[in-house]
Every structure is written in structure tokens, then in C-alpha cells.
Design an enzyme around this catalytic site. Structure first.
Site, PDB file in Angstrom:
ATOM      1  N   THR A 153     -10.070  55.072   7.635  1.00  0.00           N
ATOM      2  CA  THR A 153     -11.248  54.986   6.860  1.00  0.00           C
ATOM      3  C   THR A 153     -12.529  55.019   7.844  1.00  0.00           C
ATOM      4  O   THR A 153     -13.596  55.275   7.351  1.00  0.00           O
ATOM      5  CB  THR A 153     -11.389  53.491   6.070  1.00  0.00           C
ATOM      6  OG1 THR A 153     -10.809  52.514   7.255  1.00  0.00           O
ATOM      7  CG2 THR A 153     -10.064  53.327   5.206  1.00  0.00           C
ATOM      8  N   ASP A 154     -12.121  54.781   9.135  1.00  0.00           N
ATOM      9  CA  ASP A 154     -13.556  54.762   9.796  1.00  0.00           C
ATOM     10  C   ASP A 154     -14.205  55.959  10.006  1.00  0.00           C
ATOM     11  O   ASP A 154     -15.505  55.993  10.043  1.00  0.00           O
ATOM     12  CB  ASP A 154     -13.229  54.472  11.350  1.00  0.00           C
ATOM     13  CG  ASP A 154     -13.225  53.068  11.600  1.00  0.00           C
ATOM     14  OD1 ASP A 154     -13.370  52.092  10.565  1.00  0.00           O
ATOM     15  OD2 ASP A 154     -12.388  52.723  12.541  1.00  0.00           O
ATOM     16  N   THR A 190      -4.831  53.535   9.200  1.00  0.00           N
ATOM     17  CA  THR A 190      -4.475  52.145   8.592  1.00  0.00           C
ATOM     18  C   THR A 190      -3.304  52.349   7.529  1.00  0.00           C
ATOM     19  O   THR A 190      -2.535  51.751   7.650  1.00  0.00           O
ATOM     20  CB  THR A 190      -5.904  51.503   8.335  1.00  0.00           C
ATOM     21  OG1 THR A 190      -6.719  51.211   9.300  1.00  0.00           O
ATOM     22  CG2 THR A 190      -5.093  49.973   7.718  1.00  0.00           C
ATOM     23  N   SER A 248      -8.101  57.272  13.153  1.00  0.00           N
ATOM     24  CA  SER A 248      -9.419  58.152  12.731  1.00  0.00           C
ATOM     25  C   SER A 248     -10.421  58.204  13.904  1.00  0.00           C
ATOM     26  O   SER A 248     -11.386  59.416  13.916  1.00  0.00           O
ATOM     27  CB  SER A 248      -9.706  57.890  11.341  1.00  0.00           C
ATOM     28  OG  SER A 248     -10.649  56.544  11.314  1.00  0.00           O
TER      29      SER A 248
END
Length: 328
Positions: free
Chosen positions: A93-94, A14, A60
Site C-alpha cells: 500500500t505504501d 503486506t 512496496s
């Protein structure tokens, strides 16, 4: 004073995402260069010397075993360069919590390695990526950051790569450290450490001492009310190990227990973890008197899978693997 030299390894996510101007949703990750994010940080190149590597440009969720191995090798090569003082990895971030733990076990350097990312794309109003990246660079250039294992920097908080966990999918303060204290905090460019990781990591890790070409196949089986044990048979066909996400203290039904014992006799290595966020699972003399399963300790099921994948590249001796789970 000579400026610190920081390598930034971009993998997408992101922080490099773009979408409709001002919007925080419905964007595509990994579509712009991190150099564009850097351009929005005032005077950053006056403060540190930056080397930028665009290694991947992916969401990710597209990170896989092979990309982990490539990333580890890339970081190790950068860390071997004497003039590189620290490394920052931009990441979605995932799956940041999984990548950070994998790197924590496999990177062979005491130099600071810091992961960061963003919850809002670069095109959003008040995008959080530039400030996170600024603080990550400052952290990676800080003398006290050496030897603390792989870290993550998010919302002015310094997390251990071992213990970080994503807890929100909409707040910019999206991470926590399970039941354990954070490593420290930042105020703008100022670094304040409050704790030191005690589990083995980086140069102290047995997994960082030799090149890893392939990882063992390990699956995760989620137990829930009425869950059929047939899923265990299916997973055992193509995996050397299985992490069980049990209830409470890593529990499951008698029917599952019997099937796990049968598959263990066939050579499948099992680890018991828990769906409970704050949990500690050891080998259990009452629930599992035969010690068929290893305990995940305080690792999440996803991180227990990573440790088992790496462990099985070295040994299938359950006593040795159990020691890994106690010490890593």
C-alpha cells in the site's frame, strides 16, 4: 457459462506479509505466496479460472523504475493473450498510488487491470487481504470494468489509479480519491460503477504506444519555511526535471524563484505542485509570469514526477509537456 480467466500478478507487500500470529505490526512484507491468500477465499477457483504469477516478493518501498517497466511489460504480455479476461496486481500500500498511476499511463490494454493489497498481514487476526483480493478478482472479471483505466480496489471501494491516495497508515480503509468521486463501490461480489475517468489512460495514452526502456531522472524538492535554494542546485546535477512541492498554490520564496529561473535557463524542466492535499496548479501569469514552471494540475507531487519522467522520454518541449499535464 464459461468461467472468466483472471491473471494475478503478485509483487509482494503486506497482503503477502507474515509476522507474529494475530499481530498487525512488526511483520515482514512479501514473505508468503498469494496462493496461500487465495486458499482462504471460499470457492474462488470455482467461480473464476486463475493464473498466478509471482513476479516480485518485495515491500512496496523496494519498487523502483526498473520494476515498473518489468511490471508494465508483464501486464501487456498477459493482456495480449486472448483467453485472459482481466488482471489483478497485488501490491504493497505504501507506493500503490504511484504504481497505479504509472501503469495507468503505460499499460496498453482496455482489459480490466486492478491493483489491491492489505493493511494487515496475512497472519493477523481479521486480515483484510483475502476480502480485498476476492473483490479485486470479481471486479477484474466484470464486463463493465473494461476501458476504465487501471483501477484499485480497497475496502469495497473502486478507485481510479490516477487519483487514489493513501490517507491512513493504521486504518484498513486507508485510501481516498483526493477531491474527486470514486469510480464506484462493491457489495461482496457485486460491482456498482458511478463514474468514468475522463483523463487519457492505457490505450489512449501516448506513453503506452511504444516500449520504454529507461525513464528520465526527475527529483522532488520540498519547499518549507527557510528552505535553502541550494537543494535545487544539487538536484539539478543529476536530474532532467524537478517537481517543486510548494505551499498553497505551489508557492515558494523569491530566492527559490530566482534560482528556478536560472536553472530553467540551463535546461531543467520544473513542475509546480503543492503540499496541500486538494489542490489544482496551472501555469500562473501572476506568480510565474515567465511560465518557467509547468503546473501539476490536480496531481500529487509524486504523480507529477511520474508524468514528467514519462514526458521527458518523448520531448523537452514545455508546451507539449504542459499539454500532457492538462490531459493526463
Amino acid at each position: 457459462m464459461k468461467k472468466k480467466k483472471i491473471a494475478i500478478v503478485a509483487t509482494g507487500g503486506t497482503i503477502a506479509g507474515s509476522g507474529a500470529a494475530g499481530k498487525t505490526t512488526n511483520y515482514e512484507a512479501g514473505t508468503i505466496s498469494v496462493d496461500e491468500v487465495l486458499a482462504s477465499i471460499p470457492d474462488i477457483r470455482d467461480r473464476v479460472e486463475i493464473v498466478l504469477d509471482n513476479l516480485f516478493s518485495v515491500d512496496s518501498n523496494e519498487i523502483d523504475d526498473q520494476r515498473w517497466l518489468i511490471l508494465t511489460e508483464h501486464i501487456n504480455k498477459l493482456a495480449d493473450q486472448q483467453d485472459i479476461d482481466g488482471i489483478v496486481v497485488t501490491h504493497g500500500t505504501d507506493t500503490m498510488e504511484e504504481t497505479s498511476y504509472f501503469l495507468n499511463l503505460t499499460v496498453n490494454t482496455l482489459k480490466p487491470v486492478v491493483l489491491t493489497g492489505a493493511m494487515r498481514p496475512a497472519t493477523a487476526t481479521s486480515a483484510d487481504g483475502p476480502f480485498n483480493l476476492f473483490q479485486a478478482i470479481m471486479l477484474a472479471s466484470h464486463s463493465e470494468a473494461w476501458g476504465r483505466g487501471v483501477m484499485c480496489l480497497f475496502s469495497s471501494t473502486i478507485f481510479s489509479g490516477r487519483d487514489i491516495q493513501k490517507i491512513s497508515n493504521y486504518k484498513i480503509d486507508a485510501f481516498d480519491q483526493r477531491a474527486f468521486a470514486n469510480l464506484g463501490y462493491m457489495k461482496d461480489d457485486e460491482v456498482y460503477f458511478s463514474s468514468q475517468p475522463l483523463k487519457r489512460h492505457t490505450t489512449y495514452s501516448v506513453f503506452s504506444r511504444k516500449p520504454i526502456n529507461d525513464l528520465a531522472h526527475v527529483a522532488i524538492a520540498d519547499y518549507y519555511v527557510g528552505a535553502s535554494p541550494d537543494i535545487l542546485d544539487f538536484l539539478a546535477q543529476n536530474n532532467e526535471g524537478i517537481v517543486i512541492v510548494g505551499t498553497g498554490s505551489g508557492n515558494y520564496s523569491k530566492e527559490w524563484r530566482q534560482r528556478i529561473e536560472e536553472l530553467s535557463d540551463q535546461g531543467i524542466i520544473f513542475v509546480r505542485a503543492s503540499r496541500v492535499t486538494n489542490s489544482i496548479i496551472f501555469q500562473d501569469d501572476y506568480f510565474d509570469p515567465k511560465h518557467v514552471c509547468l503546473g501539476a494540475n490536480n496531481l500529487s507531487p509524486y504523480k507529477a514526477r511520474i508524468l514528467l519522467m514519462l514526458s521527458l522520454t518523448i520531448t523537452k518541449d514545455k508546451k507539449v509537456i504542459n499539454d500532457y499535464f492538462l490531459n493526463y
